[in-house]
Scaffold this motif. Sequence first.
Motif, short mmCIF file in Angstrom:
data_model
loop_
_atom_site.label_atom_id
_atom_site.label_comp_id
_atom_site.label_asym_id
_atom_site.label_seq_id
_atom_site.Cartn_x
_atom_site.Cartn_y
_atom_site.Cartn_z
N UNK A 31 0.81 -1.21 0.00
CA UNK A 31 0.00 0.00 0.00
C UNK A 31 0.85 1.27 0.00
N UNK A 32 0.19 2.39 -0.26
CA UNK A 32 0.86 3.68 -0.30
C UNK A 32 1.59 3.99 0.99
N UNK A 33 2.66 4.76 0.85
CA UNK A 33 3.39 5.24 2.02
C UNK A 33 4.64 4.46 2.37
N UNK A 34 4.85 3.31 1.72
CA UNK A 34 5.99 2.47 2.02
C UNK A 34 7.16 2.78 1.10
N UNK A 79 -1.56 12.76 5.90
CA UNK A 79 -2.03 12.81 7.28
C UNK A 79 -2.90 11.60 7.60
N UNK A 80 -3.87 11.33 6.75
CA UNK A 80 -4.76 10.21 7.01
C UNK A 80 -4.05 8.87 6.94
N UNK A 81 -3.15 8.73 6.00
CA UNK A 81 -2.48 7.44 5.82
C UNK A 81 -1.45 7.21 6.92
N UNK A 82 -0.82 8.27 7.39
CA UNK A 82 0.15 8.11 8.48
C UNK A 82 -0.53 7.54 9.71
N UNK A 83 -1.72 8.02 10.01
CA UNK A 83 -2.46 7.51 11.17
C UNK A 83 -2.79 6.02 10.98
N UNK A 84 -3.18 5.65 9.76
CA UNK A 84 -3.53 4.25 9.48
C UNK A 84 -2.29 3.35 9.57
N UNK A 85 -1.15 3.85 9.08
CA UNK A 85 0.08 3.06 9.13
C UNK A 85 0.73 3.07 10.50
N UNK A 86 0.34 4.03 11.35
CA UNK A 86 0.94 4.13 12.66
C UNK A 86 2.36 4.67 12.63
N UNK A 87 2.58 5.65 11.75
CA UNK A 87 3.91 6.26 11.67
C UNK A 87 3.76 7.77 11.49
N UNK A 88 4.80 8.55 11.81
CA UNK A 88 4.71 10.01 11.64
C UNK A 88 4.54 10.36 10.17
N UNK A 89 3.85 11.46 9.87
CA UNK A 89 3.65 11.86 8.48
C UNK A 89 4.95 11.99 7.69
N UNK A 119 7.38 10.17 7.68
CA UNK A 119 7.89 8.87 7.28
C UNK A 119 7.01 8.19 6.22
N UNK A 120 6.00 8.90 5.74
CA UNK A 120 5.16 8.37 4.67
C UNK A 120 5.85 8.67 3.34
N UNK A 121 6.26 7.65 2.64
CA UNK A 121 7.01 7.81 1.40
C UNK A 121 6.09 8.28 0.28
N UNK A 122 6.55 9.24 -0.50
CA UNK A 122 5.81 9.71 -1.67
C UNK A 122 6.75 9.85 -2.86
N UNK A 123 6.19 9.77 -4.04
CA UNK A 123 6.91 10.07 -5.28
C UNK A 123 6.51 11.49 -5.64
N UNK A 124 7.34 12.46 -5.29
CA UNK A 124 6.89 13.84 -5.39
C UNK A 124 8.06 14.77 -5.69
N UNK A 125 7.68 16.02 -6.05
CA UNK A 125 8.67 17.04 -6.37
C UNK A 125 8.80 17.23 -7.87
N UNK A 126 9.84 17.92 -8.31
CA UNK A 126 10.09 18.08 -9.73
C UNK A 126 10.18 16.72 -10.43
#
Length: 292
Positions: free
Chosen positions: A180-183, A230-240, A242-249
Amino acid sequence: MTNVRIGVMYDRDWAPEGLPEFARQAEALGLDDLWVVEDLGWNGGVSAAAVALGATQHIRVGIGIAPAPLRSPALLAMELATLARVFPGRLVAGIGHGVQEWMAQVGAAARSPLALLEETITSVRTLLRGERVELTGREVRLDGVRLTHPPAEAPPVVAGVVRPRSLELSGRVADGTVITEGHGPQDLEYARALIAKGGAASDHTLTVLAFACVGDDADEVTRALHPHIEGHAAWLGRPPREVFTVSGPAAQAAGLIRELATAGADTVVLRIAGPDPLRQLKAVIQAVGQQD
């Protein structure tokens, strides 16, 4: 870049009538995969997959994921076989535990979620191979069920799971695993170790979903991703943070896809946040091509 498939999720919040054209545009951009969602109250995964497959010519469509408690294994196998026969080689069938609170809402909570998932995946895979199933399990009971029209080639059945025992189960019974997302990369290394512990074959695939927002304005990217993180961090039980994203330029986003591929992802599926998702996809695909 390490050989990795790149896909996009048709977000559950996007109207279903927009799916056919989005699927055609994603295919035109050269994406390998389009994944649809089955969450309680949103869209049906099998019907959405049928819509996407019917609107396109060659893009692979993944169902991510069908909750086992909501799906009879026999009926699910029938649905998947129909799609696999009409659109051979273009379907990936994801099955998972389902969100337990949602399953309780509809009176479908399993006594043993692990047993239900294992028995469902095993039954569905066996039925898709055209074999007869006799099973009196803890959660699934099938008395001599067989498909009349199994597909010539069974589609891969993958497990959408998160927790350690479920990852081991996936390695034991599924064709692949959906993360799932965030890993991030370190999470993938941990997951692959558990999947291997379960006895995964060498061709067991790893599909990673990832929140994504591609753009040069860091503040805009942060704002677009914030509610998801924010929502996914709570579900994963980790700080926001530490939620991995593919983001930026675009070049940075392409590099983050590379990191996931290096850590073992066979497919990276982007869940786009923010405006103009097709523009974002085009930018990251071009950047990936420039880094190859």
